[in-house]
Scaffold this active site. Structure first.
Site, PDB file in Angstrom:
ATOM      1  N   LYS A  90       0.859  -1.056  -0.144  1.00  0.00           N
ATOM      2  CA  LYS A  90      -0.107  -0.151   0.069  1.00  0.00           C
ATOM      3  C   LYS A  90       0.774   1.273   0.061  1.00  0.00           C
ATOM      4  O   LYS A  90       1.893   1.223   0.605  1.00  0.00           O
ATOM      5  CB  LYS A  90      -1.071  -0.130   1.288  1.00  0.00           C
ATOM      6  N   SER A 164      -9.566   1.674   3.203  1.00  0.00           N
ATOM      7  CA  SER A 164      -8.573   2.463   2.119  1.00  0.00           C
ATOM      8  C   SER A 164      -7.700   1.463   1.312  1.00  0.00           C
ATOM      9  O   SER A 164      -6.739   2.306   0.598  1.00  0.00           O
ATOM     10  CB  SER A 164      -8.084   3.552   3.028  1.00  0.00           C
ATOM     11  N   SER A 188     -10.245  -1.025   7.194  1.00  0.00           N
ATOM     12  CA  SER A 188      -9.406  -0.704   5.933  1.00  0.00           C
ATOM     13  C   SER A 188      -8.692  -1.911   5.123  1.00  0.00           C
ATOM     14  O   SER A 188      -8.374  -1.543   3.912  1.00  0.00           O
ATOM     15  CB  SER A 188      -8.612   0.526   5.911  1.00  0.00           C
TER      16      SER A 188
END
Length: 484
Positions: A90, A164, A188
């Site tokens: 990420k 996210s 997330s």
């Protein structure tokens, strides 16, 4: 030793892309596949699926160079658990020599060091394949990024991936990489994993090192991993924790030894009819497999209490957490610069709820009540419920709905109510407040082909037990989740 696979055509890359982390590592280790061939196949697949917006940075040349180096080390006799296996990261993680954007407009930063978890994976031989898309500063649940574009759901490109850790989930679900590191503040990792039909593991808070990962809330934040099997999550967990915990062996224990708690008043009160019907079918399967299902009640005010506590901590801690991270890691920007340039929707949220004197920014007294009194009460309820029921884990639908359409990503219907996108985290945020380990498993798809997920929350610090149970539960549902 079997002959290494040679790259022939597109069909080879499709077949190889189905490999999980453990399978790919074994194939490279045994010499039946080279890391270079595997990386080249995944690069080809990522180019073919670039419209998903799963990655924001991939350096093809560097990936292939790292793969060739891994093959050379393997030929020299080096044995590492993840040697030559590409993984996604990420874009909230620092990555040495690889652009890091945090999803921000007009900001590119090339760190001089790796986040601790990235360093652990690289130390085990893994290759950083690329950086995954995310909402700016991990501030969202839909995968809507103004800089890098909306992340699309591989099962239906008209629907969201969740967030996210949106790009991480899409990349794993689309088989662009076998695993990706993500971050979880109110869900997330688990929300996008559930919406895209993969496994998402959030460890007990503090089990994995968060050093070098851009924060949202130092109380709620946890890093973790998205994979396509529980076994792969267990393998990554062992690498990240560097053997500090006993190895979790694949178990053939009888499910009749397992007790799972259900809390229908808290986790089935406001869900869509298809999610409700699916969870009832899953419950029947578990009962048929011998699992003991025990109903518990966490209190009539549990939903209100967890919502108020989580979002108070979330908004109050954002500014101080980001300022400390930027300072500690010598990131060449400031909170004020980020605030000025962040996408309009988030900028308005920050102005109302994050910056000092915002109209809805939690006061210090309200924050302290949430951090101590309310958080302690939520922890107590979980602890008492586990103790009274004797349950090994709590099970419930990960999200109250399948993936909303992109058109309806900010508001959608739950029963007779219109809710905003934060409702996607209604079921996941309690585990962050209490610091519990949690894992979501794919359990099939709706008539529209959108994935369902079921979450297991374990007792604080008992990740090994949770992961062992997740292996068994995954097997019960394996026929519902045939590989795409």
């Amino acid at each position: 030793m079997s002959k290494p696979i040679e790259f022939h055509d597109q069909s080879d890359s499709v077949n190889v892309s189905k490999l999980g982390v453990a399978e790919a590592a074994a194939a490279i280790r045994e010499g039946s596949m080279t890391s270079e061939f595997y990386a080249a196949a995944l690069l080809e697949r990522s180019r073919a699926n670039a419209d998903l917006n799963a990655f924001v940075t991939i350096d093809d040349t560097a990936v292939l160079e790292r793969a060739r180096k891994a093959d050379k080390l393997r030929a020299e006799g080096l044995s590492l658990p993840l040697l030559g296996v590409p993984v996604g990261v990420k874009d909230s993680y620092l990555t040495k020599g690889i652009r890091t954007t945090f999803g921000l407009e007009h900001f590119d930063f090339v760190p001089t060091r790796d986040a601790a978890s990235v360093a652990a994976l690289k130390g085990a031989g893994a290759i950083v394949f690329g950086k995954n898309n995310l909402v700016a500063m991990s501030y969202g649940l839909t995968g809507d990024s103004s800089r890098h574009g909306q992340v699309l759901n591989p099962h239906n490109r008209n629907h969201v991936s969740g967030g996210s850790s949106s790009g991480s989930a899409a990349a794993v679900a689309a088989r662009l990489v076998p695993a990706s590191l993500g971050g979880d503040t109110v869900g997330s990792i688990r929300v996008p994993a559930s919406l895209t039909g993969i496994v998402g593991y959030k460890p007990t808070n503090g089990r994995w090192p968060s050093d070098g990962v851009a924060p949202v809330s130092h109380t709620l934040d946890t890093i973790g991993v998205l994979t396509r099997s529980v076994d792969d999550s267990i393998l990554i967990d062992g690498v990240i924790t560097r053997g500090r915990f006993p190895r979790i062996a694949s178990s053939a224990r009888d499910l009749r030894d397992v007790k799972l708690a259900i809390a229908p008043r808290q986790f089935q009160a406001m869900i869509t009819p298809d999610v409700d019907a699916h969870f009832h079918e899953l419950s029947r399967r578990l009962l048929d497999a011998g699992v003991h299902l025990i109903e518990i009640d966490l209190g009539s005010d549990f939903a209100e209490l967890t919502q108020q506590t989580a979002w108070t901590l979330f908004f109050h801690e954002t500014r101080s957490s980001i300022i400390e991270f930027l300072k500690t890691n010598h990131v060449p920007t400031s909170f004020d610069y980020i605030h000025r340039g962040i996408q309009p929707f988030l900028k308005a949220t920050w102005e109302q709820r994050v910056v000092p004197h915002g109209e809805f920014t939690p006061s210090h007294d309200l924050y302290e009540t949430a951090r101590t009194t309310h958080r302690d009460e939520i922890k107590r309820r979980f602890k008492d419920a586990f103790a009274r029921s004797g349950a090994d884990a709590l099970i419930f639908p990960t999200t109250p709905t399948t993936a909303p359409s992109i058109e309806d990503r900010f508001e959608f219907r739950l029963g007779d109510k219109t809710v905003n996108f934060t409702a996607l985290a209604n079921h996941t945020l309690p585990a962050n407040i209490a610091g519990l380990p949690a894992i979501t498993l794919p359990t099939g798809a709706s008539h529209e082909g959108l994935p369902f997920g079921v979450e297991l929350d374990g007792q604080h610090g008992d990740d090994n037990r949770l992961l062992s149970i997740a292996q068994l539960v995954e097997h019960v549902f394996s026929d519902l989740t045939k590989p795409r």
